[in-house]
Motif scaffolding. Structure first.
Motif, PDB file in Angstrom:
ATOM      1  N   ASP A  92       0.846  -1.197   0.000  1.00  0.00           N
ATOM      2  CA  ASP A  92       0.000   0.000   0.000  1.00  0.00           C
ATOM      3  C   ASP A  92       0.881   1.246   0.000  1.00  0.00           C
ATOM      4  N   PRO A  93       1.332   1.703  -1.172  1.00  0.00           N
ATOM      5  CA  PRO A  93       2.234   2.858  -1.261  1.00  0.00           C
ATOM      6  C   PRO A  93       1.654   4.147  -0.669  1.00  0.00           C
ATOM      7  N   SER A  94       0.333   4.218  -0.533  1.00  0.00           N
ATOM      8  CA  SER A  94      -0.288   5.420   0.016  1.00  0.00           C
ATOM      9  C   SER A  94      -0.333   5.405   1.546  1.00  0.00           C
ATOM     10  N   TRP A  95       0.072   4.288   2.149  1.00  0.00           N
ATOM     11  CA  TRP A  95       0.058   4.171   3.610  1.00  0.00           C
ATOM     12  C   TRP A  95       0.949   5.249   4.223  1.00  0.00           C
ATOM     13  N   GLY A  96       0.457   5.905   5.276  1.00  0.00           N
ATOM     14  CA  GLY A  96       1.152   7.073   5.819  1.00  0.00           C
ATOM     15  C   GLY A  96       2.083   6.819   6.976  1.00  0.00           C
ATOM     16  N   GLY A  97       2.470   5.574   7.230  1.00  0.00           N
ATOM     17  CA  GLY A  97       3.324   5.273   8.374  1.00  0.00           C
ATOM     18  C   GLY A  97       4.728   5.835   8.250  1.00  0.00           C
ATOM     19  N   VAL A  98       5.245   6.377   9.358  1.00  0.00           N
ATOM     20  CA  VAL A  98       6.603   6.937   9.436  1.00  0.00           C
ATOM     21  C   VAL A  98       7.241   6.445  10.727  1.00  0.00           C
ATOM     22  N   LEU A  99       8.492   6.008  10.680  1.00  0.00           N
ATOM     23  CA  LEU A  99       9.188   5.596  11.897  1.00  0.00           C
ATOM     24  C   LEU A  99       9.239   6.768  12.876  1.00  0.00           C
ATOM     25  N   ALA A 100       8.946   6.483  14.149  1.00  0.00           N
ATOM     26  CA  ALA A 100       8.810   7.555  15.131  1.00  0.00           C
ATOM     27  C   ALA A 100       9.424   7.152  16.466  1.00  0.00           C
ATOM     28  N   MET A 101       9.472   8.095  17.377  1.00  0.00           N
ATOM     29  CA  MET A 101       9.918   7.906  18.750  1.00  0.00           C
ATOM     30  C   MET A 101      11.203   7.057  18.828  1.00  0.00           C
ATOM     31  N   GLU A 102      11.212   5.960  19.623  1.00  0.00           N
ATOM     32  CA  GLU A 102      12.450   5.208  19.804  1.00  0.00           C
ATOM     33  C   GLU A 102      12.971   4.604  18.512  1.00  0.00           C
ATOM     34  N   SER A 103      12.067   4.224  17.600  1.00  0.00           N
ATOM     35  CA  SER A 103      12.512   3.661  16.322  1.00  0.00           C
ATOM     36  C   SER A 103      13.256   4.707  15.513  1.00  0.00           C
ATOM     37  N   ALA A 104      12.735   5.934  15.501  1.00  0.00           N
ATOM     38  CA  ALA A 104      13.415   7.019  14.787  1.00  0.00           C
ATOM     39  C   ALA A 104      14.772   7.302  15.423  1.00  0.00           C
ATOM     40  N   ALA A 105      14.808   7.354  16.760  1.00  0.00           N
ATOM     41  CA  ALA A 105      16.076   7.607  17.449  1.00  0.00           C
ATOM     42  C   ALA A 105      17.097   6.529  17.126  1.00  0.00           C
ATOM     43  N   SER A 106      16.624   5.301  16.952  1.00  0.00           N
ATOM     44  CA  SER A 106      17.519   4.190  16.642  1.00  0.00           C
ATOM     45  C   SER A 106      18.108   4.328  15.242  1.00  0.00           C
ATOM     46  N   VAL A 107      17.254   4.552  14.232  1.00  0.00           N
ATOM     47  CA  VAL A 107      17.767   4.610  12.858  1.00  0.00           C
ATOM     48  C   VAL A 107      18.578   5.878  12.611  1.00  0.00           C
ATOM     49  N   LEU A 108      18.369   6.905  13.435  1.00  0.00           N
ATOM     50  CA  LEU A 108      19.173   8.128  13.311  1.00  0.00           C
ATOM     51  C   LEU A 108      20.517   7.997  14.024  1.00  0.00           C
ATOM     52  N   THR A 149      12.644  12.505   7.142  1.00  0.00           N
ATOM     53  CA  THR A 149      13.775  12.203   6.272  1.00  0.00           C
ATOM     54  C   THR A 149      13.684  10.730   5.878  1.00  0.00           C
ATOM     55  N   GLU A 150      14.738  10.194   5.284  1.00  0.00           N
ATOM     56  CA  GLU A 150      14.766   8.786   4.896  1.00  0.00           C
ATOM     57  C   GLU A 150      16.036   8.140   5.430  1.00  0.00           C
ATOM     58  N   ALA A 151      15.871   6.944   5.975  1.00  0.00           N
ATOM     59  CA  ALA A 151      17.009   6.172   6.474  1.00  0.00           C
ATOM     60  C   ALA A 151      16.776   4.715   6.116  1.00  0.00           C
ATOM     61  N   GLY A 152      17.727   4.102   5.427  1.00  0.00           N
ATOM     62  CA  GLY A 152      17.558   2.718   5.008  1.00  0.00           C
ATOM     63  C   GLY A 152      16.362   2.527   4.109  1.00  0.00           C
ATOM     64  N   GLN A 153      16.089   3.522   3.264  1.00  0.00           N
ATOM     65  CA  GLN A 153      14.955   3.502   2.338  1.00  0.00           C
ATOM     66  C   GLN A 153      13.613   3.506   3.059  1.00  0.00           C
ATOM     67  N   LEU A 154      13.591   4.002   4.283  1.00  0.00           N
ATOM     68  CA  LEU A 154      12.357   4.079   5.046  1.00  0.00           C
ATOM     69  C   LEU A 154      12.138   5.506   5.531  1.00  0.00           C
ATOM     70  N   PRO A 155      10.879   5.985   5.517  1.00  0.00           N
ATOM     71  CA  PRO A 155      10.605   7.327   6.039  1.00  0.00           C
ATOM     72  C   PRO A 155      10.695   7.336   7.558  1.00  0.00           C
ATOM     73  N   THR A 156      11.337   8.350   8.096  1.00  0.00           N
ATOM     74  CA  THR A 156      11.495   8.441   9.541  1.00  0.00           C
ATOM     75  C   THR A 156      11.506   9.899   9.964  1.00  0.00           C
ATOM     76  N   TRP A 157      11.110  10.153  11.194  1.00  0.00           N
ATOM     77  CA  TRP A 157      11.279  11.505  11.724  1.00  0.00           C
ATOM     78  C   TRP A 157      12.760  11.847  11.720  1.00  0.00           C
ATOM     79  N   ASN A 158      13.087  13.083  11.337  1.00  0.00           N
ATOM     80  CA  ASN A 158      14.458  13.548  11.477  1.00  0.00           C
ATOM     81  C   ASN A 158      14.651  14.061  12.910  1.00  0.00           C
ATOM     82  N   LEU A 159      15.817  14.606  13.207  1.00  0.00           N
ATOM     83  CA  LEU A 159      16.106  15.032  14.573  1.00  0.00           C
ATOM     84  C   LEU A 159      15.078  16.045  15.069  1.00  0.00           C
ATOM     85  N   GLU A 160      14.795  17.054  14.230  1.00  0.00           N
ATOM     86  CA  GLU A 160      13.827  18.077  14.642  1.00  0.00           C
ATOM     87  C   GLU A 160      12.425  17.482  14.779  1.00  0.00           C
TER      88      GLU A 160
END
Length: 268
Positions: A92-108, A149-160
């Motif tokens: 589902d390319p239209s799915w709006g999920g973005v890595l967040a919270m601890e997951s975002a902190a991990s991939v960043l 932003t993008e990390a590992g080809q996945l959308p994720t929250w950036n630092l801000e």
């Protein structure tokens, strides 16, 4: 153990190898068959043959599989903890999920430990897909694109975006000791202009908590800029309301969540 490469799927495997696919949907297989000049209607039959020969691994998400490339020397999963996230995006390319919270902190590269459960931010009223239940949790926060932003080809929250998300819902960041560790290390990296833009639609209390986080991070200049742009509108709580908090006069934030870990120098 060597895997057989049937002539009927050899060109498909070669294309998947060349393109570096991690997960493969039925639609993706149909697209590859079309590129190869073959009938895309054969996608499910090809998927069956690839599974039987050990080139596709099973996922919980329907009509999506993990590609198991030849370099893996066998039908072994990569162990990628984001496989179901990738699978949902594939189906589902239209799915709006973005890595967040601890997951975002991990991939960043901020968090020193992996989260107990991965976290995805979803725009309301989207719900967590069934295939991700149990291993994932969701937060109903939708940030503007400037916070992604993008990390590992996945959308994720950036630092801000991460700071804004924590300021909006502090208790949704479940690794408070870890936050106390990495927050003082990122102060000079924060783009205060970007953070201000992210908080334009936020509540006054969320803006105050963001300014407080900047102070904890040691970026006094950015804290002053944010506090001057959005002056405190009253007392904001960072954590549950209780009598054992630490009050910050500049931002008017009463911290009952993060402060105990800051006073002991962070977590071990």
């Amino acid at each position: 153990m060597a895997r057989a490469i049937a002539r009927s799927v050899a060109d498909v495997i070669e294309q998947l190898e060349l393109d570096g696919d991690v997960v493969v949907s039925a639609d993706r297989l149909a697209e590859i068959l079309r590129i190869l000049g073959r009938d895309p209607k054969d996608a499910r039959q090809v998927a069956y043959e690839l599974q039987r020969a050990g080139w596709l691994g099973t996922l919980r998400t329907r009509n999506v599989w993990e590609f198991l490339p030849g370099a893996r020397a066998g039908a072994f999963s990569s162990g990628d903890r984001f496989l179901e996230f990738r699978a949902q995006r594939a189906v589902d390319p239209s799915w709006g999920g973005v890595l967040a919270m601890e997951s975002a902190a991990s991939v960043l590269g901020l968090a020193q430990r992996l989260p107990e459960r991965e976290v995805v931010a979803l725009p309301k009223p989207e719900a967590l897909p069934k295939a991700m239940l149990g291993a994932w949790r969701s937060v109903g926060i939708q940030l503007p694109d400037v916070g992604i932003t993008e990390a590992g080809q996945l959308p994720t929250w950036n630092l801000e975006g991460l700071l804004a998300g924590i300021a909006i819902r502090p208790t949704s960041y479940r690794d408070t000791p870890g936050l106390a560790q990495w927050l003082p290390e990122v102060g000079t990296q924060v783009d205060s202009g970007r953070l201000i833009r992210l908080l334009e639609a936020a509540t006054p209390m969320s803006r105050q908590r963001a300014a407080y986080l900047l102070g904890v991070a040691g970026n006094v200049e950015a804290r002053e800029r944010l506090a001057d742009r959005y002056p405190p509108a009253g007392v904001a709580w960072f954590g549950p309301r209780s009598a054992d908090g630490a009050f910050d006069k500049k931002t008017q934030v009463n911290d009952t969540l993060l402060h105990p870990y800051l006073t002991v120098g962070g977590a071990a």
